[in-house]
Design a protein around this motif. Structure first.
Motif, PDB file in Angstrom:
ATOM      1  N   HIS A  21      82.868   3.525  47.627  1.00 11.60           N
ATOM      2  CA  HIS A  21      82.969   2.413  48.567  1.00 11.60           C
ATOM      3  C   HIS A  21      84.399   1.938  48.766  1.00 11.60           C
ATOM      4  O   HIS A  21      84.649   1.020  49.522  1.00 11.60           O
ATOM      5  CB  HIS A  21      82.079   1.251  48.096  1.00 11.60           C
ATOM      6  CG  HIS A  21      80.611   1.611  48.138  1.00 11.60           C
ATOM      7  ND1 HIS A  21      79.823   1.621  47.023  1.00 11.60           N
ATOM      8  CD2 HIS A  21      79.826   2.007  49.170  1.00 11.60           C
ATOM      9  CE1 HIS A  21      78.591   2.017  47.356  1.00 11.60           C
ATOM     10  NE2 HIS A  21      78.577   2.250  48.648  1.00 11.60           N
TER      11      HIS A  21
ATOM     12  N   TYR B  94      85.866  -3.437  53.981  1.00 13.99           N
ATOM     13  CA  TYR B  94      84.541  -2.831  54.151  1.00 13.99           C
ATOM     14  C   TYR B  94      83.475  -3.845  53.759  1.00 13.99           C
ATOM     15  O   TYR B  94      83.493  -4.398  52.672  1.00 13.99           O
ATOM     16  CB  TYR B  94      84.433  -1.577  53.276  1.00 13.99           C
ATOM     17  CG  TYR B  94      83.063  -0.929  53.246  1.00 13.99           C
ATOM     18  CD1 TYR B  94      82.362  -0.708  54.440  1.00 13.99           C
ATOM     19  CD2 TYR B  94      82.481  -0.538  52.048  1.00 13.99           C
ATOM     20  CE1 TYR B  94      81.114  -0.108  54.415  1.00 13.99           C
ATOM     21  CE2 TYR B  94      81.226   0.063  52.025  1.00 13.99           C
ATOM     22  CZ  TYR B  94      80.551   0.275  53.211  1.00 13.99           C
ATOM     23  OH  TYR B  94      79.310   0.861  53.192  1.00 13.99           O
TER      24      TYR B  94
ATOM     25  N   PRO C 183      79.513  -3.731  53.462  1.00 18.74           N
ATOM     26  CA  PRO C 183      78.330  -2.869  53.613  1.00 18.74           C
ATOM     27  C   PRO C 183      77.328  -3.500  54.566  1.00 18.74           C
ATOM     28  O   PRO C 183      77.112  -4.713  54.551  1.00 18.74           O
ATOM     29  CB  PRO C 183      77.772  -2.797  52.184  1.00 18.74           C
ATOM     30  CG  PRO C 183      78.924  -3.103  51.301  1.00 18.74           C
ATOM     31  CD  PRO C 183      79.791  -4.041  52.063  1.00 18.74           C
TER      32      PRO C 183
END
Lengths: 557, 325, 322, 301, 306
Positions: free
Chosen positions: A221, A234, A236
């Motif tokens: 990730h 980022y 999710p």
């Protein structure tokens, strides 16, 4: 060939549903996918600017050792990471990327020597050395990483199997001779090995960085590589932001400052956002153009000029399980071949596909038969013939269940096939399944038949014919459970033969045999339909799964 | 009768139904003087409650009220709702049969009693509180300071009826309509409540219209009595005169059907038959089908309400004959 | 008057009060607390008391429509409280009950004929033809037209329904009928019809009545003997006329004095009771009436008076007479 | 502020006795909901029954001229009254056949939940005690479940099919029914005619069947009617999510789902089944509402 | 009071226990081997067995259940087979969105339903009431997903004023909230109305009128509080209804909430996520019911003492 071959490739086909008005395109070219050099507008590329794009589903993996689906490759391949070799734009020809040149291959075809460009840095500034590549090979061969790429190099590379099984800590087949020389030794020659190495699995990684963030799981990730872009943030489920990698070795690229990627499972709203001038582009790799927008845009001049199509190296087919009744009867399988109206399938895809009668897709060497449209080829839509064959077969229980993924236009096509088959005497039940169920059902080897899809990992017939029909791939990739010793032997032979016409002839023969056995009903080759804003320049798609975002530049902003 | 506090003439109240309007009250006239206690008796369905609700104009919108209801000379029926409201709870108060349901379960006792005061009197918070306490004391509720903060469900039936009475007395009305105030209560509690009513009435010189089916209650409480049957007044007069010398067969029938509390037990003499339904009223005298003395005319024509002696009226063909003679 | 049809001894019915997290029983509502009396064959025993005194609960406990908590009920020498459900069901033929609410006591979905035949069906008595005949004759006996059998309950007035309820109680030829406020819901003019009917039927079928009511004048009229209840206990029991003429218990006296008499010339001295009925969940110690009794003495607050016969046939539970 | 003011026997035997014979028109004026709702339901039932007669085409078979050159559905025209769908099938025929599925699921799911609900509700209400406690806790549990989510999960596990849909809906739809019936039984149980039956020596089950059941039927019928409407919606939702009726069998829910991809170009694909669904549900709701007004004059839920 | 709350609390726990058992059993009955799903189809059986053992799937059912509960109590909802993320994280990302949506639609429901309900009661059996009744009947008959699509087509797309879907600011919330709120609003209006009609026919309302209280004050002071008691109960019970609607609405509007997650995980047979979403929804319902019970006891004086 053991290992985790290809689990993801099937997944590729799931979202990548292909499409295109194939009026004239694709049919003519044999190799080198067509040059629909679509967005290569005139003008000097400018640096700067931000674009928004939507993706249908969250990116599954950013770790190149694990990423093995279309959505992940979209960003891993050539964008956040890059590899030793890459494909020349819009072709299936390889050229050096991080390597200074194409590898030196020993005469026995077993040793590959790469020289790595000097001064390459990871986006965090750490230097890239040959060891960075060795580390990635080792990661792939570490069971806890659960890399699906194991099958590509184990047992192809020397010592890989021992390393995977934990018998040794040294990978004898991949050696950093010095900081800039990487030597790979194979156990036997593999004609397409350079194409394997071009896959994003074999990107250099920064082991120091991976350890610093907490290991392989965290790396998935928090990617960090050598590509033109790097991950800035980022979230999710919502999306991420890619920004220019200041340490990218080619200082002229990328042109864009930033790419904002949003997860949006609603294609309609992406299309609307495109109309509103917000979303920069749509294609099968990111967000597929929904059917009604495709039809609408085709009819409107301001959009129709921006719509581009390009077939990919993929196929939608009906796989018949040759080991399970009633399809263990060749006559029954052939009846199916005659019973299905392929034109209907393409029509249901709004014409965004090209009817095919062979296994290999256009763009792959070996796509030679030009079967489509010719009268002498294997099967043609002929329900009466189908009925007759069924009668001949003497099979009476024609209750069958067909697996199909529950998304458009596949369910529609499946229903059309269902109607076709019912018309000749079958009684078809459709089983609509989600993605994971789809895989487990198909891989169980027990499913009678299904509407399946396959997309190339790399542009070589091996990736279709060996992977999908070698009996040692049954039932995991060989969903038809096709088992033919002659074919097995010929496949073995073709894999190691030197590249050239002889090899493709052999594949041709193999393909003929398989089609005669009617293990598959090839339906159509999907077509990647794209649209981009007029201010997006140099936009083109690649026949392989990469999406060269680094070449894009925008004239607005 | 010019000194009448309340004068009702020819009140007709009807309800809309499937088959047109049904007369629940069919031409009732009656009057009350200030400070007087009048009993309105009759069996269920005779229209006594409807009469009282007509006075207060608390009937549902499906009801049609005609005639005139004069209170202190003003016709309530001719007034608009906001004007009528000035009388309700202020000049005219009412208490109901069911003390269990007539109080709002979610409001405190004190607030409920204060409500009519808030509506009609301009009082400060302090004054309001004091007045409520005083009212509670008046109706004999112990610990009033505490009770004001309680909710109805915490009180017994008798206590609730006292609260209702306190509420009704809040603005010192000139007329109190008590609609079956003790029917839901036990006899011992009934005795307490009746005592209370009598006491309050005397103290405030308030007219009391006591609606009940219990002839015993009327006999104990009232000066005058009005007997209703099937929406009409059949007999009216001084209590002693009516009870001693009932003129209407219905009145005497009622008196005869009650078991005696004193003396030898005798077989009861019931009125035969049943009360007619509103939808199915006999054309002539409404009691005729049950009347032991009914004649032909009784079945066709309704008798008018006539004086038989001073202040004693009856609506019966037998009485008309006597009068005619 | 020598043979007892029904003997009730020390009958108790406690309803548990549950409280707290575990719904533990923290106390009991003593709806019927240690009541004893006998009912002779053919007589009418009246039970009076104010609401909440437990008279209805007692009526139903006797029939075991509610399971009594303690005590004994003997019916024709059979101990009902010990009887199995099956034998009880058979014995129910002999004991019937008539309810207060004429609207709720008849199943609105059945025709009158069906309602009246049901008891005979349950016990498998008579042939269908006999049942119909019996229904017709019962209806007639109760002052209704036999054609009523074909109608539904909602086609009848309250008085008529009560007649049907009585007819139903008679279908099985019972010897005892518990009349639970049978006329309270009726208009005065109809009430007297029903009372007369009950009297006639008693004579015709030599029935024994347990007549439960709160209306003292009605109870006086119909009963041979009367028991007065207060907070689940019997306060006094005597011959009807004697009780009214010479009540012994202060409660009885207060009760009787509270009844309004429909005679404007009778002005009686009224004994006004103080306060409210105490909660049966928390009855006063000693004599339950002592909190409101004008004659209460110290002993009344602590010691429960004994139930004793102070005159022939006249029982009372009061310290004034001990 | 209506009947409460009137004395109880103002019109003797009020309520039920009044509704004796009434002409149809008078009935229709008084209870328009019953008539309109009943009519809608009747029409839908007839459509479902006579779908094979009314439909011009096979609802599951794509028509050779059912799609445009580009593979788009055809708009309504004289041949295909409601146009064709994404598959090239006649929408009119599919809508008619869709009525079958909807009514089937609505009805059978209703019956299953009625059966379970009635059984548990009666046992719980009549016998009380710990049985009641256990059943009511169970009911609480079922009611606490996110119904749709749970039915979807259940169908997913059992494999989507019409039968499984109504089993799933029925098996988890009983709780409300059980509560209603229990409440009714509790109320009826205390009524004196039930006591009377006991005093006559009737056994518990005899009382339940003879005295209690006939008197809880009215609210049950009303609730069942409303429940059928809700079940139809639920089936459509399930099919819409892809867990209900499977293609090519038409269900209004899966038709809407299939039409979703074309909502701009071919709005008839969602309007036709959507309106049918809406009208049918309105029909059942109207009927249920009307029945309540008619049979159960007490205002309440 | 304390004992009342405690008792309700224990009741809620019992319900939650039952729910966890049922969810667990259904997940157990699910097709497919979770271990297989995790390691992939090609993994050797030995690896699968190892994973099975690690997950405790080789243990007897009751033991597995105990472990499951144990993990739950530590806030561990498991690991998604599909997304390779902890379920808690997946839900954590989305639950805020769903709460926003639920809240927004609940506001739609109450803000419209309550006054319209009172209005309907005041105009009971008059033209305005009949029209309103019919509209709410349509509202409660409306298929949520269809209505959502209708809004998308005619408002978002047709008028082009609101987003087609997705998560964002208030503008993204409006259409889903209306979609989800309208059906509930219709039910709510009917409930409030019938409750108010019921209250308005009570004796104490007549008492108030007999005291000369004007109509508006009768409603606000004497009727409303009584009428609201069932309305409060319903507003809480409604949460269960809302959870079902959330799945559809989020799916139609591509709203990244727990409902959409639930649907997607059902499609993927991702049972840890399914179990978690069902359980969370149930907890939500139970907690809401518990709160409603307490609020109920606060606004109805008849309850608080018993």
């Amino acid at each position: 060939m053991e290992g985790l071959w290809k689990k993801g490739l099937a997944a590729l086909s799931s979202t990548a549903v292909a499409v295109a008005l194939l009026a004239g395109c694709g049919g003519g070219s044999t190799n080198n996918a067509t040059s629909n050099s679509t967005g290569t507008n005139a003008g000097t590329p400018q640096k700067g600017g931000t674009i928004n794009i939507d993706i249908n589903d969250d990116v599954a993996h950013f770790d190149p050792a694990v990423a093995y689906d279309q959505g992940s490759w979209e960003f891993v391949w050539g964008n956040i990471y890059n590899q030793l070799l890459k494909y020349k734009p819009q072709t299936t020809d390889l050229e050096p990327d991080l390597a200074t040149s194409m590898p030196e291959i020993s005469s026995d075809g077993l040793t590959y020597t790469f020289h790595i460009k000097k001064g390459i840095k990871f986006s965090n500034g750490d230097p890239v050395t040959a060891q960075s590549f060795v580390d990635e090979f080792k990661r792939i061969l570490t069971p806890s990483v659960q890399s699906p790429a194991v099958g590509f190099i184990d047992p192809a590379i020397q010592g890989a199997d021992d390393f995977y099984k934990g018998k040794t800590k040294e990978l004898t087949g991949v050696v950093a001779k010095d900081d800039y020389t990487l030597v790979i030794k194979l156990t036997k020659p593999q004609t397409f090995f350079t194409k394997v190495l071009a896959m994003p699995f074999f990107s250099p990684v920064d082991e120091k960085y991976i350890q610093s963030i907490g290991g392989d799981k965290a790396f998935d990730h928090k990617p960090m590589g050598t590509g033109p872009f790097m991950m800035q943030s980022y979230t999710p489920g919502k999306g991420f932001v890619l920004v220019r990698n200041p340490n990218y070795y080619d200082s002229s690229k990328p042109y864009l400052d930033e790419i904002d990627v949003h997860v949006n499972s609603n294609q309609e709203s992406t299309a609307l956002s495109f109309e509103q001038g917000n979303t920069a582009l749509m294609d099968d790799y990111t967000q597929q153009i929904p059917a009604q927008y495709y039809l609408k845009w085709s009819a409107q001049s301001q959009y129709s000029s921006l719509l581009k199509k390009q077939p990919y190296m993929g196929i939608e087919y009906v796989g018949l399980n040759t080991q399970v009744a009633p399809f263990n009867n060749k006559l029954v399988r052939q009846a199916v071949e005659y019973a299905i109206n392929k034109d209907n399938a393409v029509k249901l895809a709004n014409g965004r596909g090209q009817v095919t009668n062979e296994i290999l897709p256009p763009g792959i060497q070996g796509y030679v038969q030009q079967l489509g449209g010719q009268d002498d080829v294997n099967y043609k839509y002929d329900p009466n013939k189908a009925k007759q064959l069924l009668k001949e077969s003497g099979v009476t229980n024609l209750n069958v269940t067909m697996i199909v993924r529950n998304r458009a236009p596949l369910t529609q096509i499946a229903q059309s096939i269902q109607a076709d088959l019912n018309a000749v005497g079958f009684h078809v039940t459709l089983k609509q399944v989600g993605e994971s169920d789809y895989l487990s059902q198909a891989e169980s080897g027990k499913a009678q038949f299904g509407l399946y899809g396959w997309f190339a990992d790399f542009p070589d017939p091996y990736d279709f014919l060996d992977v999908l029909f070698n009996s040692n791939q049954a039932p995991i990739n060989n969903w038809a459970n096709y088992k033919n010793p002659t074919v097995d032997k010929e496949l073995q032979q073709a894999a190691t033969m030197p590249d050239g016409p002889e090899r493709y002839k052999l594949y041709d023969k193999i393909q003929d045999q398989i089609l005669d056995d009617a293990a598959w009903v090839p339906l159509y080759n999907p077509v990647n339909t794209t649209i981009h804003q007029s201010w997006v320049n140099n936009y083109y798609t690649s026949p392989v799964m990469e999406d060269p975002l680094a070449d894009l530049w925008v004239s607005k902003h | 009768m010019s000194d009448a506090l309340l004068e009702i003439s020819d009140l007709r109240t009807s309800f809309k139904s499937e088959s047109g309007y049904m007369n629940a009250v069919a031409g009732v006239s009656l009057s009350l003087r200030a400070g007087e206690t009048v009993g309105l008796v009759g069996e269920s369905g005779c229209g006594k409650s409807v009469t009282s609700l007509s006075i207060m104009q608390l009937l549902p919108k499906t009801a049609k009220v005609e005639g005139s209801i004069r209170f202190q000379g003003k016709d309530l029926l001719a007034m608009k709702e906001p004007d009528v409201r000035k009388f309700r709870g202020n000049e005219i108060s009412m208490i109901f049969q069911e003390p269990m349901t007539a109080l709002n379960p979610v409001l405190r006792i004190g607030d409920q009693i204060a409500e009519p005061l808030r509506m009609h009197k301009k009082l400060s918070k302090r004054e309001l509180h004091d007045r409520v306490i005083e009212l509670l004391k008046q109706v004999g509720i112990p610990r009033p300071e505490q009770i004001v903060k309680e909710y109805p469900h915490q009180l017994s039936g008798g206590m609730r009826q006292r609260v209702m009475i306190a509420m009704a007395m809040a603005c010192e009305p000139k007329l109190l309509i008590a609609d079956e105030p003790t029917t839901a209560l036990d006899v011992t509690v009934q005795a307490q409540i009746l005592d209370l009513l009598r006491e309050l009435q005397a103290r405030n010189n308030m007219a009391l219209l006591l609606i009940t089916h219990d002839l015993g209650v009327v006999a104990e409480m009232c000066e005058r009595v009005i007997v209703m049957y099937a929406g009409k007044v059949v007999e009216e007069g001084d209590v002693r005169s009516v009870f001693r010398n009932p003129q209407h067969p219905y009145t005497s029938g009622l008196l005869n059907s009650i078991p005696k509390l004193i003396g030898e037990r005798e077989r009861l003499q019931p009125i035969r038959g049943n009360v007619p339904s509103l939808a199915n009223m006999p054309p002539g005298c409404r009691f005729a089908p049950r009347c032991p003395h009914a004649k032909d005319i009784c079945h066709t024509n309704h008798p008018s309400l006539l004086d038989v002696e001073a202040g004693h009226k009856v609506s019966c063909w037998m009485a008309e004959e006597v009068a005619a003679r | 008057m020598s043979d007892a049809l029904l003997t009730v001894s020390n009958l108790k019915k406690y309803f548990p009060i549950r409280k707290g997290v575990l719904r533990r029983t923290v106390g009991h509502v003593k709806a019927v607390d240690d009541v004893s009396f006998t009912v002779q064959k053919g007589e009418t025993l009246g039970i009076v008391g104010e609401s909440g005194c437990g008279k209805s609960t007692m009526g139903r406990s006797i029939l075991r429509l509610i399971e009594p908590t303690g005590g004994e009920v003997k019916f024709e020498n059979t101990n009902l409280t010990k009887l199995s459900k099956g034998s009880l069901r058979t014995l129910r033929q002999k004991m019937q009950i008539v309810f207060q609410d004429p609207y709720a006591s008849l199943n609105p979905k059945f025709k009158i004929g069906t309602i009246l035949e049901r008891p005979m069906q349950i016990h498998g008595l008579y042939t269908p033809a006999e049942r119909r005949k019996r229904v017709a004759s019962l209806l007639e006996r109760c002052g209704l037209d036999p054609s009523a059998a074909e109608k539904y309950p909602n086609e009848f007035s309250g008085g008529q329904r009560q007649r049907i309820g009585i007819a139903r109680a008679l279908t099985l030829n019972p010897s005892l009928i518990v009349l639970d406020e049978p006329v309270s819901a009726l208009d005065v003019s109809v009430q007297s019809q029903i009372i007369n009917l009950l009297e006639d039927l008693q004579e015709a079928f030599s029935l024994t009545y347990l007549f439960i009511a709160h209306d003292l004048s009605v109870v006086r009229h119909i009963s041979d003997r009367i028991a007065v209840m207060y907070l689940g206990q019997t306060m006094e029991l005597a011959e009807s006329l004697e009780l009214f003429e010479a009540p012994l218990h202060p409660y009885t006296q207060a009760l009787l004095s509270a009844i309004p008499v429909p005679d404007p010339d009778v002005k009686r001295e009224r004994i006004l009771l103080r306060g409210d009925l105490p909660s049966p969940a928390n009855p006063p110690a000693g004599c339950p009436f002592h909190t409101r009794c004008k004659d209460a003495k110290d002993i009344c607050k602590t010691k429960k008076p004994v139930w004793k016969e102070v005159r022939p046939g006249h029982h009372v539970a009061c310290h004034l007479y001990s | 502020m209506n009947n409460a003011v009137l004395e109880p026997s103002l019109s003797p035997a009020a309520g039920t006795a009044v509704k004796r014979r009434m002409s149809f028109w008078r009935f229709a004026r008084r209870y328009p909901s019953v008539v309109v709702g009943g009519l809608i339901v009747l029409i839908m039932v007839l459509i479902a029954l006579f779908a094979p007669v009314l439909a011009h085409y096979d609802p599951t078979r794509p028509l050779s001229d059912g799609l445009s050159q580009m593979g788009a559905p055809l708009p309504p025209n004289h041949k295909y009254w409601l146009g064709t769908d994404t598959e090239g099938r006649d929408v009119f025929s599919r809508v008619l056949y869709g009525a079958r599925v909807s009514l089937e699921v609505g009805f059978f799911a209703g019956l299953i939940s009625l059966f379970i609900g009635a059984l548990l509700g009666i046992i719980s209400g009549y016998f009380g005690g710990w049985v009641d406690m256990v059943i009511m806790r169970l009911t609480d549990m079922v009611l606490a479940f996110p119904f749709l989510l749970f039915v979807v999960a259940l169908v997913a596990v059992m494999k989507p099919s019409v039968t499984n849909v109504f089993i799933a809906i029925g098996v988890f739809g009983w709780a409300q029914m059980a509560r209603i019936i229990r409440g009714q039984v509790l109320a009826v149980k205390e009524l004196e005619y039930v006591q009377a039956a006991r005093s006559l020596g009737a056994s518990a089950w005899n009382i339940i069947f003879k005295e209690v059941l006939p008197n809880v039927i009215t609210p049950v019928v009303i609730y069942l009617t409303l429940a059928i409407g809700q079940n139809i919606l639920l089936e459509a939702s399930l099919s819409f999510l892809g867990f209900g009726v499977q293609p090519p069998e038409p269900s209004w829910g899966n038709m809407i789902q299939e039409g979703m991809a074309y909502f701009q170009l071919a709005p008839w694909l969602i309007y036709a089944p959507g309106l049918m669904l809406l009208i049918t549900t309105i029909g059942f709701n109207l009927l249920g509402d009307g029945l309540r007004d008619w049979l159960d004059p007490k205002v309440g839920r | 009071m304390a004992s009342y709350i405690l008792r309700r609390f224990i009741g809620a726990l019992v319900v939650l226990f039952g729910i966890s058992v049922i969810t667990f059993i259904i997940a157990y009955a699910a097709p497919g081997d979770p271990a297989r799903l995790i390691v992939g189809a090609k993994a050797p059986q030995t690896v699968v067995d190892a994973v099975r053992h690690n997950l405790g799937l080789d243990q007897p059912l009751p033991i597995q259940y105990i472990h499951y509960i144990g993990r739950l109590l530590h806030g561990d909802l498991g690991f998604s087979y599909h997304n390779n993320l902890p379920v808690a994280e997946l839900i954590g990302q989305r639950i805020g969105n769903t709460v926003q949506l639920a809240l927004a639609s609940w506001i739609v429901e109450v803000i419209l339903g309550l006054p319209l309900g009172i209005f309907g009661a005041l105009y009971h059996r008059r033209t305005a009431d009949y029209i309103l009744s019919f509209l709410t009947l349509v509202g409660m008959s409306m298929p949520v997903f269809w209505f959502g699509m209708w809004l998308i087509q005619n408002v978002a797309y047709g008028l082009g004023i609101l987003p087609l879907g997705g998560v964002g600011g208030i503008s993204h919330l409006i259409l889903p909230a209306i979609t989800l709120g309208v059906t509930n609003m219709a039910f709510y209006q009917r409930l409030v109305k019938s409750s108010m009609v019921d209250v308005m026919s009570q004796d104490y309302i007549r008492t108030a009128r007999a005291n000369g209280v004007p109509a508006h004050r009768v409603v606000t002071r004497h009727a409303l509080k009584n009428g609201l008691i069932p309305a409060v109960t319903y507003a809480g019970m409604d949460i269960a209804q809302l959870c079902g609607g959330v799945v559809l609405t989020e799916t139609v509007f591509n709203y990244q909430g727990v409902g959409q997650l639930a649907w997607q995980s059902i499609e993927n047979l991702d049972f840890p996520v399914i179990m978690a979403t069902v359980l969370i929804a149930a907890v939500f319902v139970v907690v809401m019911n518990f709160i409603v019970d307490i609020v109920y006891s606060l606004i109805d004086p008849r309850i608080s003492l018993s």
